[in-house]
Design a protein around this motif. Sequence first.
Motif, PDB file in Angstrom:
ATOM      1  N   ASP A 100     -28.655 -24.402  46.278  1.00 47.24           N
ATOM      2  CA  ASP A 100     -28.704 -23.016  46.741  1.00 47.24           C
ATOM      3  C   ASP A 100     -29.214 -22.981  48.181  1.00 47.24           C
ATOM      4  OD1 ASP A 100     -28.718 -20.094  45.377  1.00 47.24           O
ATOM      5  OD2 ASP A 100     -30.311 -20.211  46.887  1.00 47.24           O
ATOM      6  N   LEU A 101     -28.532 -22.194  49.019  1.00 43.00           N
ATOM      7  CA  LEU A 101     -28.998 -22.064  50.404  1.00 43.00           C
ATOM      8  C   LEU A 101     -30.308 -21.278  50.421  1.00 43.00           C
ATOM      9  CD1 LEU A 101     -25.617 -21.326  52.206  1.00 43.00           C
ATOM     10  CD2 LEU A 101     -27.028 -23.380  52.472  1.00 43.00           C
ATOM     11  N   ASP A 102     -31.161 -21.617  51.364  1.00 47.30           N
ATOM     12  CA  ASP A 102     -32.469 -20.940  51.441  1.00 47.30           C
ATOM     13  C   ASP A 102     -32.355 -19.679  52.306  1.00 47.30           C
ATOM     14  OD1 ASP A 102     -33.600 -22.983  49.902  1.00 47.30           O
ATOM     15  OD2 ASP A 102     -33.907 -24.225  51.688  1.00 47.30           O
ATOM     16  N   HIS A 103     -32.943 -18.618  51.789  1.00 48.98           N
ATOM     17  CA  HIS A 103     -32.977 -17.329  52.508  1.00 48.98           C
ATOM     18  C   HIS A 103     -31.598 -16.926  53.023  1.00 48.98           C
ATOM     19  CE1 HIS A 103     -37.243 -17.549  52.120  1.00 48.98           C
ATOM     20  NE2 HIS A 103     -37.351 -18.624  52.895  1.00 48.98           N
TER      21      HIS A 103
ATOM     22  N   LYS B  35     -29.794 -14.521  52.130  1.00 50.32           N
ATOM     23  CA  LYS B  35     -29.670 -13.074  52.287  1.00 50.32           C
ATOM     24  C   LYS B  35     -29.910 -12.676  53.745  1.00 50.32           C
ATOM     25  CE  LYS B  35     -31.338  -8.775  50.168  1.00 50.32           C
ATOM     26  NZ  LYS B  35     -31.493  -8.106  51.450  1.00 50.32           N
TER      27      LYS B  35
ATOM     28  N   ASN C 285     -26.855 -13.193  55.908  1.00 44.11           N
ATOM     29  CA  ASN C 285     -25.921 -12.066  55.738  1.00 44.11           C
ATOM     30  C   ASN C 285     -26.403 -10.844  56.503  1.00 44.11           C
ATOM     31  OD1 ASN C 285     -23.746 -12.829  54.177  1.00 44.11           O
ATOM     32  ND2 ASN C 285     -24.801 -12.520  52.239  1.00 44.11           N
TER      33      ASN C 285
ATOM     34  N   HIS D  94     -21.469 -10.463  56.821  1.00 43.19           N
ATOM     35  CA  HIS D  94     -20.894 -11.091  55.638  1.00 43.19           C
ATOM     36  C   HIS D  94     -19.905 -12.210  55.985  1.00 43.19           C
ATOM     37  CE1 HIS D  94     -19.296 -11.000  51.453  1.00 43.19           C
ATOM     38  NE2 HIS D  94     -20.549 -10.619  51.222  1.00 43.19           N
TER      39      HIS D  94
ATOM     40  N   GLY E  31     -21.710 -15.193  56.853  1.00 42.78           N
ATOM     41  CA  GLY E  31     -22.264 -15.680  55.580  1.00 42.78           C
ATOM     42  C   GLY E  31     -21.225 -16.493  54.813  1.00 42.78           C
TER      43      GLY E  31
ATOM     44  N   ILE F 154     -21.232 -20.466  53.676  1.00 38.20           N
ATOM     45  CA  ILE F 154     -20.984 -20.957  52.304  1.00 38.20           C
ATOM     46  C   ILE F 154     -19.917 -22.051  52.322  1.00 38.20           C
ATOM     47  CG2 ILE F 154     -20.054 -20.297  50.043  1.00 38.20           C
ATOM     48  CD1 ILE F 154     -21.436 -17.541  50.435  1.00 38.20           C
TER      49      ILE F 154
ATOM     50  N   ARG G  38     -18.546 -23.786  42.674  1.00 41.11           N
ATOM     51  CA  ARG G  38     -19.365 -22.666  43.177  1.00 41.11           C
ATOM     52  C   ARG G  38     -19.667 -21.771  41.986  1.00 41.11           C
ATOM     53  NH1 ARG G  38     -17.313 -17.919  46.885  1.00 41.11           N
ATOM     54  NH2 ARG G  38     -19.272 -16.892  47.405  1.00 41.11           N
TER      55      ARG G  38
ATOM     56  N   GLY H 269     -22.084 -16.577  44.663  1.00 42.61           N
ATOM     57  CA  GLY H 269     -22.821 -16.362  45.907  1.00 42.61           C
ATOM     58  C   GLY H 269     -22.969 -17.659  46.679  1.00 42.61           C
ATOM     59  N   ASP H 270     -24.219 -18.022  47.002  1.00 44.50           N
ATOM     60  CA  ASP H 270     -24.469 -19.264  47.749  1.00 44.50           C
ATOM     61  C   ASP H 270     -24.955 -20.363  46.812  1.00 44.50           C
ATOM     62  OD1 ASP H 270     -26.854 -17.915  47.203  1.00 44.50           O
ATOM     63  OD2 ASP H 270     -27.880 -18.810  48.927  1.00 44.50           O
TER      64      ASP H 270
ATOM     65  N   LYS I 242     -37.716 -24.357  45.424  1.00 39.84           N
ATOM     66  CA  LYS I 242     -37.885 -23.161  46.262  1.00 39.84           C
ATOM     67  C   LYS I 242     -39.375 -22.842  46.383  1.00 39.84           C
ATOM     68  CE  LYS I 242     -33.432 -21.480  46.553  1.00 39.84           C
ATOM     69  NZ  LYS I 242     -32.704 -21.136  47.756  1.00 39.84           N
TER      70      LYS I 242
ATOM     71  N   ARG J  94     -38.955 -24.943  49.715  1.00 45.43           N
ATOM     72  CA  ARG J  94     -37.499 -25.023  50.011  1.00 45.43           C
ATOM     73  C   ARG J  94     -37.157 -26.291  50.817  1.00 45.43           C
ATOM     74  NH1 ARG J  94     -38.791 -19.689  49.613  1.00 45.43           N
ATOM     75  NH2 ARG J  94     -37.359 -18.404  48.422  1.00 45.43           N
TER      76      ARG J  94
END
Length: 322
Positions: free
Chosen positions: A200-203, A205, A208, A213, A216, A220, A239, A242-243, A312, A316
């Motif tokens: 999972d990508l960190d932060h 959000k 984005n 987007h 973003g 991804i 996938r 999301g990320d 995390k 992270r």
Amino acid sequence: MHSIDQACGASEAEKYRRIFHATPDYATFSTLETGIYLDVNPGFERMTGYRRDEVIGRSSSDIDLWVDPVDRNSAVARLREQGSLFITTRMRMKDGGVLLVEASLAAFDANGEELLIAVVRDITARDALERELVGHRRHLERLVAQRTAELEEAMRRLEELTVTDELTGAGNRRAFTRRLRARCAESDRTGMPFCMAVLDLDHFKAVNDRYGHAVGDQAIQVFASLALREMRAVDYLARYGGDEFVLLLQDATSEQAIQPVERICRAVAHYPWARIAPGMELTASIGVTAYRREEGDDAVFRRADHALYEAKRRGRNQALIA
Ligand SMILES: Nc1nc2c(ncn2[C@@H]2O[C@H](COP(=O)(O)OP(=O)(O)OP(=O)(O)O)[C@@H](O)[C@H]2O)c(=O)[nH]1
């Protein structure tokens, strides 16, 4: 010289003559060995163009009837053995034209003389039609084969689409769920180890929010390509949403799995994200765990997810084994 009366007797000869002359096909009555015509019917005259009085007393070789005389020789030899047969051969007409014919031949003995009765039918047109039909059939077969191949390719692409994540080209969530279950069942059966990782990508959000987007999405895509680059060809990336990505590491213990996942972590941290958007930086966290025989897909997924949560929580940009 033979006569039909001699061969058959007067009343029999009359019966024969009527049938012989009435038959619409070409019919001849000749000596077996030399092929001398004793009688020919109107069908013969129509087909060959020879008049009856032109050929009586002459042989088929005198009028050069057989395009392949060897066919006649072998027919005579076989007739002596089996009495009657059907052959397909070519015959030359008076005008030089050649017809493909089907001949029904029968040999019989008449007062010690071997005679031959032949009924011949022109199959040139039928043969041409058959060839044409064969040609059409081959064409149709080729078309069907071509359409089948196209359909198979379309099905393959469709199948690919149903298991592929559109944005990244990695597997999709549905395909992953199926694979994970299959891998668990295989491992339960054979004892072969495998690991599962959640990435999972960190932060993300914030990416984005700050860059939009579209950027973003690009991030991804890069994340997926970095993971695909660092993992082995036998491993499987999908996938999940999301990320978040999931990775199955085939035939690997957690000690063996940690290396590729750490490589993915480093590759993300070192990627020049600023090329995509000024000032952009990104890292990823990964939770990894080994499958425990008989525990099932839910349990291994939960433990991998928990390892990600721990990674995390611990700051992270790291891979953590559970
Ligand atoms: N660009 C883009 N964003 C998506 C997509 N799907 C989900 N997201 C966004 O991805 C973000 C997911 O954030 P999270 O993983 O929950 O949280 P995070 O910000 O990465 O924080 P941590 O995971 O705790 O480090 C949300 O802002 C979603 O709106 C997508 O297809 N494209």
